[in-house]
Design a protein around this motif. Structure first.
Motif, mmCIF file in Angstrom:
data_model
loop_
_atom_site.group_PDB
_atom_site.id
_atom_site.type_symbol
_atom_site.label_atom_id
_atom_site.label_comp_id
_atom_site.label_asym_id
_atom_site.label_seq_id
_atom_site.Cartn_x
_atom_site.Cartn_y
_atom_site.Cartn_z
ATOM 1 N N UNK A 195 -4.246 -9.807 -11.000
ATOM 2 C CA UNK A 195 -2.803 -9.910 -10.801
ATOM 3 C C UNK A 195 -2.462 -10.248 -9.352
ATOM 4 N N UNK A 196 -3.170 -9.629 -8.416
ATOM 5 C CA UNK A 196 -2.858 -9.860 -7.006
ATOM 6 C C UNK A 196 -3.454 -11.160 -6.460
ATOM 7 N N UNK A 197 -4.413 -11.737 -7.177
ATOM 8 C CA UNK A 197 -4.982 -13.009 -6.734
ATOM 9 C C UNK A 197 -4.253 -14.204 -7.341
ATOM 10 N N UNK A 198 -3.264 -13.950 -8.163
ATOM 11 C CA UNK A 198 -2.477 -15.038 -8.745
ATOM 12 C C UNK A 198 -1.895 -15.908 -7.628
ATOM 13 N N UNK A 199 -1.949 -17.218 -7.814
ATOM 14 C CA UNK A 199 -1.551 -18.123 -6.729
ATOM 15 C C UNK A 199 -0.075 -17.988 -6.363
ATOM 16 N N UNK A 200 0.768 -17.692 -7.339
ATOM 17 C CA UNK A 200 2.187 -17.522 -7.030
ATOM 18 C C UNK A 200 2.403 -16.237 -6.225
ATOM 19 N N UNK A 201 1.720 -15.171 -6.620
ATOM 20 C CA UNK A 201 1.825 -13.909 -5.882
ATOM 21 C C UNK A 201 1.334 -14.094 -4.449
ATOM 22 N N UNK A 205 3.647 -13.255 -1.078
ATOM 23 C CA UNK A 205 3.347 -11.998 -0.400
ATOM 24 C C UNK A 205 2.171 -12.184 0.552
ATOM 25 N N UNK A 206 2.269 -11.568 1.711
ATOM 26 C CA UNK A 206 1.200 -11.660 2.697
ATOM 27 C C UNK A 206 0.036 -10.754 2.306
ATOM 28 N N UNK A 207 -1.094 -10.954 2.961
ATOM 29 C CA UNK A 207 -2.249 -10.083 2.723
ATOM 30 C C UNK A 207 -1.885 -8.629 3.007
ATOM 31 N N UNK A 208 -1.133 -8.404 4.082
ATOM 32 C CA UNK A 208 -0.739 -7.046 4.435
ATOM 33 C C UNK A 208 0.158 -6.414 3.388
ATOM 34 N N UNK A 213 0.718 -2.732 -1.444
ATOM 35 C CA UNK A 213 0.889 -2.517 -2.882
ATOM 36 C C UNK A 213 -0.319 -1.761 -3.447
ATOM 37 N N UNK A 214 -1.508 -2.181 -3.033
ATOM 38 C CA UNK A 214 -2.728 -1.537 -3.529
ATOM 39 C C UNK A 214 -2.806 -0.079 -3.073
ATOM 40 N N UNK A 215 -2.414 0.182 -1.849
ATOM 41 C CA UNK A 215 -2.444 1.548 -1.341
ATOM 42 C C UNK A 215 -1.460 2.422 -2.108
ATOM 43 N N UNK A 216 -0.327 1.861 -2.473
ATOM 44 C CA UNK A 216 0.638 2.626 -3.264
ATOM 45 C C UNK A 216 0.051 2.987 -4.625
ATOM 46 N N UNK A 217 -0.707 2.073 -5.215
ATOM 47 C CA UNK A 217 -1.375 2.369 -6.485
ATOM 48 C C UNK A 217 -2.365 3.517 -6.322
ATOM 49 N N UNK A 218 -3.149 3.464 -5.249
ATOM 50 C CA UNK A 218 -4.119 4.535 -5.013
ATOM 51 C C UNK A 218 -3.408 5.863 -4.786
ATOM 52 N N UNK A 219 -2.280 5.819 -4.088
ATOM 53 C CA UNK A 219 -1.508 7.030 -3.833
ATOM 54 C C UNK A 219 -0.963 7.612 -5.128
ATOM 55 N N UNK A 220 -0.460 6.750 -6.015
ATOM 56 C CA UNK A 220 0.050 7.218 -7.307
ATOM 57 C C UNK A 220 -1.050 7.883 -8.119
ATOM 58 N N UNK A 221 -2.246 7.298 -8.067
ATOM 59 C CA UNK A 221 -3.364 7.842 -8.842
ATOM 60 C C UNK A 221 -3.796 9.208 -8.319
#
Length: 231
Positions: A195-201, A205-208, A213-221
């Protein structure tokens, strides 16, 4: 697509009236795929397509991007809110995991390359939105919509347009149930990468920002429920 389109639609209606403002989640994918539409959805879709075909008046076309993982969770909750709320009240993911995975799979299949498929038939490229004579294509990101929407509308229309909040997750069920879904229904890392490697995304959105976004997922988990759920 669960990207605040109802909020934008209501805001534009409030500012400019409703006569020449159209809202649809899709422009033609359902008809092309032979999927069934409710009468209301079909009418909205046809009205939007007719308006786009009429080039006698200036057009503003608005679409909204969103963190794709957040969009997926929001779509799932939108469609299965009552089921999720009941399971969340008992912290019982196992009883609904099959339904959630089936729903997620259907959403992902249906929305694959959504932004490309929807706009290229109109001669529009979401990754290179430009203004041609009589047509302005505006792409917003949901994450900063509060700031960019009023500022952009002021610049292109000369009118102050306030963002009206509509149709958020709390409209479908308890916010605590939505939080439970994000915490307990964990997506495979391979799917998240896809999902995050999608060319439109990657274009919007920047790498940062994607790392955040990924850190928020880890935090939710990692979160533990700190209060009882009221349903």
């Amino acid at each position: 697509m669960k990207t605040a389109s109802q909020s934008v639609y209501a805001s534009l209606q409030n500012a400019f009236g409703s006569r020449h403002i159209y809202h649809t989640h899709r422009l033609g994918a359902e008809i092309a795929a032979g999927e069934k539409l409710t009468h209301r959805s079909y009418v909205k879709q046809v009205r939007a397509l007719r308006a786009l075909a009429d080039r006698s008046a200036p057009q503003f076309i608005v679409t909204i991007m969103r963190d794709p993982v957040a969009r997926l969770y929001s779509n799932i909750f939108h469609r299965e809110a009552a089921l999720i709320a009941r399971a969340a009240a008992m912290d019982d993911l196992d009883s609904i995991s099959g339904v959630l995975w089936a729903r997620a799979s259907a959403i992902l299949d249906r929305n694959k390359d959504y932004y490309i498929r929807e706009f290229l038939p109109l001669g529009l490229n979401i990754m290179a939105p430009n203004t041609e004579v009589g047509r302005t294509f505006l792409v917003f990101r949901m994450e900063d919509l509060e700031v960019t929407f009023p500022a952009t509308l002021k610049r292109v229309t000369g009118k102050q347009v306030s963002l009206i909040h509509k149709n958020d997750a709390s409209h479908y069920g308890p916010p605590t149930a939505y939080d439970w879904l994000k915490r307990r229904f964990v997506l495979p890392s391979g799917l998240i990468d896809e999902l995050y490697e999608d060319k439109v995304v990657r274009h919007f959105y920047t790498d940062g920002e994607i790392r955040a976004f990924r850190e928020r997922l880890r935090s939710n988990a990692r979160k533990k429920s700190s209060e009882p759920l009221t349903v």
